[in-house]
Scaffold this motif. Structure first.
Motif, PDB file in Angstrom:
ATOM      1  N   VAL A  26       0.843  -1.199   0.000  1.00 51.16           N
ATOM      2  CA  VAL A  26       0.000   0.000   0.000  1.00 51.16           C
ATOM      3  C   VAL A  26       0.880   1.251   0.000  1.00 51.16           C
ATOM      4  O   VAL A  26       0.636   2.195  -0.750  1.00 51.16           O
ATOM      5  CB  VAL A  26      -0.975  -0.002   1.199  1.00 51.16           C
ATOM      6  N   LEU A  27       1.926   1.247   0.840  1.00 45.65           N
ATOM      7  CA  LEU A  27       2.833   2.395   0.884  1.00 45.65           C
ATOM      8  C   LEU A  27       3.509   2.607  -0.465  1.00 45.65           C
ATOM      9  O   LEU A  27       3.613   3.742  -0.950  1.00 45.65           O
ATOM     10  CB  LEU A  27       3.884   2.196   1.973  1.00 45.65           C
ATOM     11  N   SER A  28       3.938   1.537  -1.092  1.00 45.73           N
ATOM     12  CA  SER A  28       4.552   1.638  -2.419  1.00 45.73           C
ATOM     13  C   SER A  28       3.557   2.181  -3.440  1.00 45.73           C
ATOM     14  O   SER A  28       3.907   3.022  -4.275  1.00 45.73           O
ATOM     15  CB  SER A  28       5.060   0.274  -2.884  1.00 45.73           C
ATOM     16  N   GLY A  29       2.330   1.701  -3.368  1.00 42.76           N
ATOM     17  CA  GLY A  29       1.288   2.184  -4.274  1.00 42.76           C
ATOM     18  C   GLY A  29       1.012   3.665  -4.088  1.00 42.76           C
ATOM     19  O   GLY A  29       0.866   4.413  -5.066  1.00 42.76           O
ATOM     20  N   ILE A  30       0.972   4.103  -2.831  1.00 42.52           N
ATOM     21  CA  ILE A  30       0.760   5.524  -2.549  1.00 42.52           C
ATOM     22  C   ILE A  30       1.899   6.346  -3.145  1.00 42.52           C
ATOM     23  O   ILE A  30       1.669   7.367  -3.808  1.00 42.52           O
ATOM     24  CB  ILE A  30       0.651   5.774  -1.028  1.00 42.52           C
ATOM     25  N   ILE A  34       1.370   9.130  -6.189  1.00 42.82           N
ATOM     26  CA  ILE A  34       1.743  10.524  -5.921  1.00 42.82           C
ATOM     27  C   ILE A  34       2.823  10.968  -6.912  1.00 42.82           C
ATOM     28  O   ILE A  34       2.771  12.075  -7.461  1.00 42.82           O
ATOM     29  CB  ILE A  34       2.230  10.702  -4.466  1.00 42.82           C
ATOM     30  N   PHE A  35       3.808  10.088  -7.163  1.00 42.98           N
ATOM     31  CA  PHE A  35       4.858  10.416  -8.137  1.00 42.98           C
ATOM     32  C   PHE A  35       4.252  10.688  -9.506  1.00 42.98           C
ATOM     33  O   PHE A  35       4.588  11.689 -10.152  1.00 42.98           O
ATOM     34  CB  PHE A  35       5.888   9.275  -8.233  1.00 42.98           C
ATOM     35  N   PHE A  36       3.377   9.800  -9.971  1.00 40.47           N
ATOM     36  CA  PHE A  36       2.787   9.995 -11.300  1.00 40.47           C
ATOM     37  C   PHE A  36       1.876  11.216 -11.348  1.00 40.47           C
ATOM     38  O   PHE A  36       1.799  11.891 -12.376  1.00 40.47           O
ATOM     39  CB  PHE A  36       2.037   8.735 -11.754  1.00 40.47           C
ATOM     40  N   GLU A  37       1.231  11.539 -10.231  1.00 42.05           N
ATOM     41  CA  GLU A  37       0.409  12.757 -10.181  1.00 42.05           C
ATOM     42  C   GLU A  37       1.281  14.001 -10.308  1.00 42.05           C
ATOM     43  O   GLU A  37       0.957  14.927 -11.052  1.00 42.05           O
ATOM     44  CB  GLU A  37      -0.406  12.799  -8.891  1.00 42.05           C
ATOM     45  N   VAL A  38       2.390  14.040  -9.594  1.00 39.81           N
ATOM     46  CA  VAL A  38       3.314  15.183  -9.682  1.00 39.81           C
ATOM     47  C   VAL A  38       3.883  15.282 -11.093  1.00 39.81           C
ATOM     48  O   VAL A  38       3.934  16.372 -11.684  1.00 39.81           O
ATOM     49  CB  VAL A  38       4.437  15.059  -8.629  1.00 39.81           C
ATOM     50  N   PHE A  39       4.292  14.153 -11.651  1.00 43.51           N
ATOM     51  CA  PHE A  39       4.816  14.128 -13.020  1.00 43.51           C
ATOM     52  C   PHE A  39       3.765  14.623 -14.008  1.00 43.51           C
ATOM     53  O   PHE A  39       4.037  15.447 -14.873  1.00 43.51           O
ATOM     54  CB  PHE A  39       5.266  12.708 -13.376  1.00 43.51           C
ATOM     55  N   SER A  40       2.551  14.128 -13.863  1.00 41.64           N
ATOM     56  CA  SER A  40       1.468  14.480 -14.773  1.00 41.64           C
ATOM     57  C   SER A  40       1.126  15.964 -14.687  1.00 41.64           C
ATOM     58  O   SER A  40       0.908  16.623 -15.703  1.00 41.64           O
ATOM     59  CB  SER A  40       0.242  13.627 -14.444  1.00 41.64           C
ATOM     60  N   VAL A  54      -7.319   8.678  -2.783  1.00 45.95           N
ATOM     61  CA  VAL A  54      -6.848   7.290  -2.685  1.00 45.95           C
ATOM     62  C   VAL A  54      -5.644   7.213  -1.750  1.00 45.95           C
ATOM     63  O   VAL A  54      -5.528   6.284  -0.947  1.00 45.95           O
ATOM     64  CB  VAL A  54      -6.518   6.715  -4.078  1.00 45.95           C
ATOM     65  N   ALA A  55      -4.748   8.191  -1.826  1.00 46.65           N
ATOM     66  CA  ALA A  55      -3.578   8.215  -0.941  1.00 46.65           C
ATOM     67  C   ALA A  55      -4.018   8.342   0.522  1.00 46.65           C
ATOM     68  O   ALA A  55      -3.458   7.678   1.405  1.00 46.65           O
ATOM     69  CB  ALA A  55      -2.646   9.351  -1.318  1.00 46.65           C
ATOM     70  N   GLU A  56      -5.021   9.156   0.779  1.00 48.68           N
ATOM     71  CA  GLU A  56      -5.523   9.306   2.154  1.00 48.68           C
ATOM     72  C   GLU A  56      -6.105   7.992   2.673  1.00 48.68           C
ATOM     73  O   GLU A  56      -5.821   7.594   3.803  1.00 48.68           O
ATOM     74  CB  GLU A  56      -6.591  10.400   2.208  1.00 48.68           C
ATOM     75  N   VAL A  60      -4.737   5.328   5.824  1.00 45.80           N
ATOM     76  CA  VAL A  60      -5.551   4.715   6.884  1.00 45.80           C
ATOM     77  C   VAL A  60      -5.290   3.210   6.916  1.00 45.80           C
ATOM     78  O   VAL A  60      -5.016   2.632   7.978  1.00 45.80           O
ATOM     79  CB  VAL A  60      -7.058   5.005   6.666  1.00 45.80           C
ATOM     80  N   TYR A  61      -5.349   2.579   5.753  1.00 44.77           N
ATOM     81  CA  TYR A  61      -5.120   1.133   5.694  1.00 44.77           C
ATOM     82  C   TYR A  61      -3.689   0.782   6.096  1.00 44.77           C
ATOM     83  O   TYR A  61      -3.461  -0.199   6.801  1.00 44.77           O
ATOM     84  CB  TYR A  61      -5.447   0.594   4.298  1.00 44.77           C
ATOM     85  N   LEU A  62      -2.735   1.577   5.672  1.00 39.62           N
ATOM     86  CA  LEU A  62      -1.332   1.338   6.008  1.00 39.62           C
ATOM     87  C   LEU A  62      -1.137   1.311   7.519  1.00 39.62           C
ATOM     88  O   LEU A  62      -0.446   0.438   8.052  1.00 39.62           O
ATOM     89  CB  LEU A  62      -0.469   2.429   5.371  1.00 39.62           C
ATOM     90  N   THR A  63      -1.738   2.255   8.203  1.00 36.58           N
ATOM     91  CA  THR A  63      -1.623   2.325   9.657  1.00 36.58           C
ATOM     92  C   THR A  63      -2.114   1.040  10.308  1.00 36.58           C
ATOM     93  O   THR A  63      -1.448   0.464  11.169  1.00 36.58           O
ATOM     94  CB  THR A  63      -2.436   3.521  10.193  1.00 36.58           C
TER      95      THR A  63
END
Length: 167
Positions: A26-30, A34-40, A54-56, A60-63
């Protein structure tokens, strides 16, 4: 310790590890989204509204995915200033109290969390957000993880008592 306890402990440990690995995914996915959003945004001038949401939810799930594993490995947040300062007699009492209180609190939270999830599923309540997911999908992880943590605390309590009898 009895064979049933040992087998149950190994199973619980395996489940905790699987959840921790899922948390890492999940952390890797987040990080990726986020990286692709910044790039985009930077290079393509395109923004996706769902990324932050989705990151938010992922945070929650990561915690909750990592919590049982951290509790098992004694890597969770503790206030050990008092615990480290006392001798073995009071230290044993503190450990018994901590593990008993932790198990009971986690059981109560698992029960309350299950009631919330069932209520959210029955009423169909949704998040007030762009994606508007049903709330129970976000809350669903809570009761199961709290039950796992209650079992972890109960196992720690049992080990503390057995070690005290052996000492």
């Amino acid at each position: 310790m009895p064979e049933l306890y040992e087998r149950s402990s190994r199973l619980l440990s395996r489940i905790n590890l699987i959840l921790a690995v899922l948390g890492a995914c999940v952390l890797s996915g987040i990080a990726l989204i986020i990286f692709f959003e910044v790039f985009s945004r930077t290079f393509l001038g395109v923004s996706r509204l769902w990324v932050i949401e989705v990151a938010e939810y992922g945070l929650v799930y990561l915690t909750f995915l990592g919590a049982p594993y951290l509790l098992e490995k004694n890597q969770h947040v503790t206030i050990d200033l008092i615990y480290d300062a006392v001798r073995s007699g009071p230290k044993l009492l503190l450990a018994v109290f901590n593990n008993t209180a932790g198990a009971l609190l986690c059981l109560a939270l698992a029960y309350a969390g299950l009631q919330v999830v069932l209520d959210q599923a029955a009423t169909g309540v949704r998040e007030a957000s762009v994606m508007a997911p049903q709330k129970y999908w976000i809350s669903l992880i809570f009761p199961g993880v709290m039950l796992l943590m209650a079992l972890q605390f109960a196992g720690k309590l049992l080990r503390t008592i057995v070690q005290a009898k052996g000492a």
